[in-house]
Design an enzyme around this catalytic site. Structure first.
Site, PDB file in Angstrom:
ATOM      1  N   SER A 146     -41.118  25.124   0.908  1.00 28.26           N
ATOM      2  CA  SER A 146     -41.549  25.996   2.004  1.00 28.26           C
ATOM      3  C   SER A 146     -42.724  26.838   1.561  1.00 28.26           C
ATOM      4  O   SER A 146     -42.931  27.042   0.354  1.00 28.26           O
ATOM      5  CB  SER A 146     -40.392  26.933   2.391  1.00 28.26           C
ATOM      6  N   TYR A 159     -33.741  33.156   0.118  1.00 28.87           N
ATOM      7  CA  TYR A 159     -34.315  31.899   0.636  1.00 28.87           C
ATOM      8  C   TYR A 159     -35.512  31.497  -0.223  1.00 28.87           C
ATOM      9  O   TYR A 159     -35.623  30.342  -0.666  1.00 28.87           O
ATOM     10  CB  TYR A 159     -34.723  32.097   2.101  1.00 28.87           C
TER      11      TYR A 159
HETATM   12  P1  NDP Z   1     -33.238  22.438  11.180  1.00 30.15           P
HETATM   13  O1  NDP Z   1     -32.222  23.528  11.223  1.00 30.15           O
HETATM   14  O2  NDP Z   1     -33.734  21.888  12.474  1.00 30.15           O
HETATM   15  O3  NDP Z   1     -32.716  21.249  10.272  1.00 30.15           O
HETATM   16  C1  NDP Z   1     -31.941  21.459   9.131  1.00 30.15           C
HETATM   17  C2  NDP Z   1     -31.173  20.199   8.816  1.00 30.15           C
HETATM   18  O4  NDP Z   1     -30.401  20.430   7.620  1.00 30.15           O
HETATM   19  C3  NDP Z   1     -30.210  19.786   9.914  1.00 30.15           C
HETATM   20  O5  NDP Z   1     -30.373  18.413  10.161  1.00 30.15           O
HETATM   21  C4  NDP Z   1     -28.839  20.059   9.313  1.00 30.15           C
HETATM   22  O6  NDP Z   1     -27.907  19.063   9.754  1.00 30.15           O
HETATM   23  C5  NDP Z   1     -29.123  19.884   7.839  1.00 30.15           C
HETATM   24  N1  NDP Z   1     -28.108  20.516   6.983  1.00 30.15           N
HETATM   25  C6  NDP Z   1     -27.788  21.823   6.893  1.00 30.15           C
HETATM   26  N2  NDP Z   1     -26.766  21.983   6.031  1.00 30.15           N
HETATM   27  C7  NDP Z   1     -26.436  20.736   5.579  1.00 30.15           C
HETATM   28  C8  NDP Z   1     -25.462  20.229   4.688  1.00 30.15           C
HETATM   29  N3  NDP Z   1     -24.592  21.044   4.054  1.00 30.15           N
HETATM   30  N4  NDP Z   1     -25.418  18.905   4.449  1.00 30.15           N
HETATM   31  C9  NDP Z   1     -26.275  18.065   5.081  1.00 30.15           C
HETATM   32  N5  NDP Z   1     -27.210  18.485   5.942  1.00 30.15           N
HETATM   33  C10 NDP Z   1     -27.291  19.803   6.185  1.00 30.15           C
HETATM   34  O7  NDP Z   1     -34.458  23.050  10.331  1.00 30.15           O
HETATM   35  P2  NDP Z   1     -35.823  22.401   9.774  1.00 30.15           P
HETATM   36  O8  NDP Z   1     -36.031  21.051  10.287  1.00 30.15           O
HETATM   37  O9  NDP Z   1     -36.863  23.417   9.975  1.00 30.15           O
HETATM   38  O10 NDP Z   1     -35.483  22.377   8.212  1.00 30.15           O
HETATM   39  C11 NDP Z   1     -35.753  21.276   7.371  1.00 30.15           C
HETATM   40  C12 NDP Z   1     -36.264  21.789   6.026  1.00 30.15           C
HETATM   41  O11 NDP Z   1     -37.552  22.393   6.207  1.00 30.15           O
HETATM   42  C13 NDP Z   1     -35.393  22.860   5.367  1.00 30.15           C
HETATM   43  O12 NDP Z   1     -35.281  22.611   3.991  1.00 30.15           O
HETATM   44  C14 NDP Z   1     -36.178  24.149   5.608  1.00 30.15           C
HETATM   45  O13 NDP Z   1     -35.910  25.139   4.640  1.00 30.15           O
HETATM   46  C15 NDP Z   1     -37.601  23.620   5.517  1.00 30.15           C
HETATM   47  N6  NDP Z   1     -38.617  24.471   6.116  1.00 30.15           N
HETATM   48  C16 NDP Z   1     -38.674  24.685   7.461  1.00 30.15           C
HETATM   49  C17 NDP Z   1     -39.636  25.525   7.999  1.00 30.15           C
HETATM   50  C18 NDP Z   1     -39.695  25.828   9.463  1.00 30.15           C
HETATM   51  O14 NDP Z   1     -40.495  26.711   9.858  1.00 30.15           O
HETATM   52  N7  NDP Z   1     -38.943  25.153  10.311  1.00 30.15           N
HETATM   53  C19 NDP Z   1     -40.642  26.173   7.161  1.00 30.15           C
HETATM   54  C20 NDP Z   1     -40.505  25.875   5.762  1.00 30.15           C
HETATM   55  C21 NDP Z   1     -39.535  25.044   5.273  1.00 30.15           C
HETATM   56  P3  NDP Z   1     -26.343  19.294  10.073  1.00 30.15           P
HETATM   57  O15 NDP Z   1     -26.191  20.720  10.534  1.00 30.15           O
HETATM   58  O16 NDP Z   1     -26.071  18.279  11.136  1.00 30.15           O
HETATM   59  O17 NDP Z   1     -25.638  19.004   8.793  1.00 30.15           O
END
Ligand code: NDP
Length: 247
Positions: A146, A159
């Site tokens: 990130s 975070y």
């Molecule tokens: P979302 O919340 O849309 O997606 C997060 C995903 O992580 C979901 O598919 C969720 O699936 C999964 N997840 C959470 N916990 C678990 C677990 N224990 N096991 C398996 N899967 C898990 O957010 P983003 O798409 O934004 O996030 C994706 C990545 O991008 C993250 O690492 C985030 O930190 C990073 N990021 C995002 C930014 C943003 O502005 N959006 C900026 C910088 C980085 P489920 O709940 O079905 O398990």
């Protein structure tokens, strides 16, 4: 003779956290580019719909329940993919949570959740695929960190700590690897469900306002596609993708 800069072969790509946001967009983008995608997350109903959608568009997708905090679950995901496709070329460690809060609020459970998903989850992914990639003498691990892995802001201390750590361990893995490529992708504000994990209403409201300038998850998916499509001797080490308007 010129060096071919990209590969057009169909790779087997595993994506953690594929049920929404960046993971879902990445699955769609890589499948459209001809790769076979394996979708991991806890919400399997969403993964099943996504896999059906990808297959209806002529792609190849496998949906599998995954909790990245559990090493055995990660190993089961890899084994299922290997059974179906015979190999693993790329692992995108994307799953993440972001329950922001000031340290003084002492939300220790949320600190631990971020460490378990954002950091331990990435380590579990590495532990589950590295022996296989070493045996294949090829592979690619893409870790989603990130912009919070490049800077710290109030409420983001834990975070950010997990994301700084992901960048550190990616750099170590890169230096230790001769056959396995390692890429860090650092998204800026991106539209997704990430802010839903913020339990503090005031902070969630502030983040929702910041998200007015957020870019679509497809912008991050495109950066991942670029790194994945390079030839085996080219390792795109790190990419930062922010909205133009983000300070
Ligand atoms: P979302 O919340 O849309 O997606 C997060 C995903 O992580 C979901 O598919 C969720 O699936 C999964 N997840 C959470 N916990 C678990 C677990 N224990 N096991 C398996 N899967 C898990 O957010 P983003 O798409 O934004 O996030 C994706 C990545 O991008 C993250 O690492 C985030 O930190 C990073 N990021 C995002 C930014 C943003 O502005 N959006 C900026 C910088 C980085 P489920 O709940 O079905 O398990």
């Amino acid at each position: 003779m010129s060096h071919p800069s990209t590969e057009t072969v169909s790779k087997v790509v595993l994506i953690t956290g594929a049920s929404s946001g960046i993971g879902e967009a990445t699955a769609r983008r890589l499948a459209a580019a001809g790769h076979r995608v394996a979708l991991g997350a806890r919400r399997t109903d969403r993964l099943d719909l996504l896999a059906k959608d990808i297959e209806a568009d002529g792609g190849s997708a496998l949906a599998h329940e995954l909790d990245v905090t559990d090493l055995a679950s990660m190993q089961g995901f890899i084994a299922a993919v290997r059974d179906r496709f015979g190999r693993v070329d790329v692992l995108v460690n994307n799953a993440g949570v972001m329950p922001l809060s000031p340290l003084a609020a002492l939300r220790v459970d949320e600190w631990n959740q971020m460490i378990d998903v954002n950091l331990r989850g990435v380590l579990h992914g590495i532990a589950a695929v590295l022996p296989l990639m070493q045996e294949q003498r090829s592979g690619h691990i893409v870790n989603i960190a990130s912009v919070s892995g490049l800077r710290v802001d109030p409420t983001s201390a834990v975070y950010s700590a997990t994301k700084f750590a992901v960048r550190a361990l990616s750099e170590g893995l890169r230096q230790e690897s001769r056959d396995v490529r390692v890429t860090v992708v650092n998204p800026g504000l991106t539209r997704s469900e990430l802010a839903d994990s913020i339990s503090d209403g005031g902070i969630k409201g502030a983040v929702d306002e910041m998200m007015a300038i957020a870019i679509p998850a497809t912008a991050i998916a495109e950066a991942i596609r670029y790194a994945v499509s390079q030839s085996a001797d080219v390792d795109v080490n790190e990419i930062v993708v922010r909205p133009t308007a983000q300070g």
